[in-house]
Write a protein that holds these residues in place. Sequence first.
Motif, mmCIF file in Angstrom:
data_model
loop_
_atom_site.group_PDB
_atom_site.id
_atom_site.type_symbol
_atom_site.label_atom_id
_atom_site.label_comp_id
_atom_site.label_asym_id
_atom_site.label_seq_id
_atom_site.Cartn_x
_atom_site.Cartn_y
_atom_site.Cartn_z
ATOM 1 N N ASP A 64 0.734 -1.323 0.284
ATOM 2 C CA ASP A 64 0.157 -0.052 0.067
ATOM 3 C C ASP A 64 0.846 1.387 0.144
ATOM 4 O O ASP A 64 0.691 2.415 -0.860
ATOM 5 C CB ASP A 64 -0.821 0.069 1.225
ATOM 6 C CG ASP A 64 -1.983 1.062 1.124
ATOM 7 O OD1 ASP A 64 -2.629 1.265 0.133
ATOM 8 O OD2 ASP A 64 -2.027 1.782 2.162
ATOM 9 N N PHE A 65 2.026 1.214 0.776
ATOM 10 C CA PHE A 65 2.840 2.306 0.809
ATOM 11 C C PHE A 65 3.469 2.636 -0.549
ATOM 12 O O PHE A 65 3.311 3.678 -1.119
ATOM 13 C CB PHE A 65 4.005 2.251 1.751
ATOM 14 C CG PHE A 65 5.129 3.073 1.788
ATOM 15 C CD1 PHE A 65 4.773 4.567 2.370
ATOM 16 C CD2 PHE A 65 6.183 3.004 1.242
ATOM 17 C CE1 PHE A 65 5.959 5.287 2.352
ATOM 18 C CE2 PHE A 65 7.298 3.865 1.287
ATOM 19 C CZ PHE A 65 6.975 5.167 1.702
ATOM 20 N N TYR A 66 4.019 1.591 -0.996
ATOM 21 C CA TYR A 66 4.801 1.827 -2.469
ATOM 22 C C TYR A 66 3.781 1.868 -3.554
ATOM 23 O O TYR A 66 3.949 2.675 -4.546
ATOM 24 C CB TYR A 66 5.759 0.528 -2.692
ATOM 25 C CG TYR A 66 6.870 0.657 -1.984
ATOM 26 C CD1 TYR A 66 7.831 1.574 -1.991
ATOM 27 C CD2 TYR A 66 7.059 -0.472 -0.876
ATOM 28 C CE1 TYR A 66 8.943 1.601 -1.175
ATOM 29 C CE2 TYR A 66 7.993 -0.423 -0.103
ATOM 30 C CZ TYR A 66 8.933 0.592 -0.112
ATOM 31 O OH TYR A 66 10.125 0.553 0.457
ATOM 32 N N ASP A 67 2.476 1.437 -3.369
ATOM 33 C CA ASP A 67 1.538 1.527 -4.469
ATOM 34 C C ASP A 67 1.042 2.844 -4.409
ATOM 35 O O ASP A 67 0.685 3.527 -5.550
ATOM 36 C CB ASP A 67 0.497 0.605 -4.211
ATOM 37 C CG ASP A 67 -0.668 0.767 -5.398
ATOM 38 O OD1 ASP A 67 -0.422 0.727 -6.561
ATOM 39 O OD2 ASP A 67 -1.976 0.335 -4.987
ATOM 40 N N THR A 68 0.868 3.568 -3.399
ATOM 41 C CA THR A 68 0.134 5.083 -3.434
ATOM 42 C C THR A 68 1.459 6.056 -3.597
ATOM 43 O O THR A 68 1.236 7.338 -3.458
ATOM 44 C CB THR A 68 -0.316 5.276 -2.030
ATOM 45 O OG1 THR A 68 0.284 5.101 -1.029
ATOM 46 C CG2 THR A 68 -1.469 4.316 -1.984
ATOM 47 N N ARG A 69 2.728 5.746 -3.650
ATOM 48 C CA ARG A 69 3.928 6.555 -3.630
ATOM 49 C C ARG A 69 3.447 7.411 -5.240
ATOM 50 O O ARG A 69 3.502 8.630 -4.986
ATOM 51 C CB ARG A 69 4.973 5.671 -4.008
ATOM 52 C CG ARG A 69 6.221 6.605 -3.514
ATOM 53 C CD ARG A 69 7.523 5.708 -3.393
ATOM 54 N NE ARG A 69 7.750 5.153 -4.546
ATOM 55 C CZ ARG A 69 8.836 4.547 -4.894
ATOM 56 N NH1 ARG A 69 9.576 4.472 -3.802
ATOM 57 N NH2 ARG A 69 9.171 4.030 -5.967
ATOM 58 N N PHE A 70 3.029 6.881 -6.105
ATOM 59 C CA PHE A 70 2.783 7.358 -7.460
ATOM 60 C C PHE A 70 1.228 7.755 -7.469
ATOM 61 O O PHE A 70 0.817 8.295 -8.692
ATOM 62 C CB PHE A 70 3.098 6.846 -8.582
ATOM 63 C CG PHE A 70 4.649 6.696 -8.714
ATOM 64 C CD1 PHE A 70 5.437 7.732 -9.033
ATOM 65 C CD2 PHE A 70 5.281 5.405 -8.498
ATOM 66 C CE1 PHE A 70 6.736 7.810 -8.965
ATOM 67 C CE2 PHE A 70 6.700 5.205 -8.484
ATOM 68 C CZ PHE A 70 7.518 6.563 -8.645
ATOM 69 N N ALA A 71 0.406 7.520 -6.592
ATOM 70 C CA ALA A 71 -1.086 7.611 -6.723
ATOM 71 C C ALA A 71 -1.264 9.072 -6.864
ATOM 72 O O ALA A 71 -2.360 9.609 -7.610
ATOM 73 C CB ALA A 71 -1.753 7.254 -5.784
ATOM 74 N N ARG A 72 -0.457 10.140 -6.208
ATOM 75 C CA ARG A 72 -0.845 11.549 -6.323
ATOM 76 C C ARG A 72 -0.548 12.200 -7.528
ATOM 77 O O ARG A 72 -0.980 13.284 -7.812
ATOM 78 C CB ARG A 72 -0.113 12.287 -5.270
ATOM 79 C CG ARG A 72 -0.651 11.874 -3.807
ATOM 80 C CD ARG A 72 -0.100 12.503 -2.757
ATOM 81 N NE ARG A 72 1.198 12.094 -2.197
ATOM 82 C CZ ARG A 72 1.792 11.103 -1.763
ATOM 83 N NH1 ARG A 72 1.084 10.115 -2.011
ATOM 84 N NH2 ARG A 72 2.926 10.932 -1.253
#
Length: 131
Positions: A64-72
Motif C-alpha cells: 500500500d505504501f509503495y502503491d500509493t507513492r505515485f497515486a498522487r
Amino acid sequence: VDILEQMGMPRIQAARTLQSSWVAHLKATTAPFELKHSAAWLARFETDTRKMRNALYFLFDRLDFYDTRFARLDVEDFSDLAQNDMAQEIAMQMYRLNSEAAEKLAQLLSVADKTQSRTEEKQGAIHDTVR
C-alpha cells in the motif's frame, strides 16, 4: 499368516484372525482420543496462523505504501518523469499492476482475517469444552 496356514488354517481366515486380534490389541492398549490431547496442536496452529496473518498485513502495508507513492501523480505528471512514450507506458503499466496486486492482497487478507476469527471462535469453544 504363513505359520497359521502351515497349521491347516486357510490363508484368508488366518489373515482375518490376525487382523481382528491386532485391532483388539490396539483398542486395549491405546487410550481413547480426548479434546485435551489436541490442545498443544491447536496452540501451535493458532500461533502459525497468527504469524501468517501478521505477515500478510505487513505485506499489505508495504504494498500500500509503495502503491500509493505515485497515486498522487496524474498521467500528465508522468511526462515530467519520462521523456518518451515508451517510458510513460511502462510507468502507467507499473502503476496498474501495483494497484491490482494491492487489491488482490487486500482480498487475501480479508479471507485470512475471517479464517483466523473462525479459528479463534472454534478454539474458544474447544477450550471451554476441555475445561
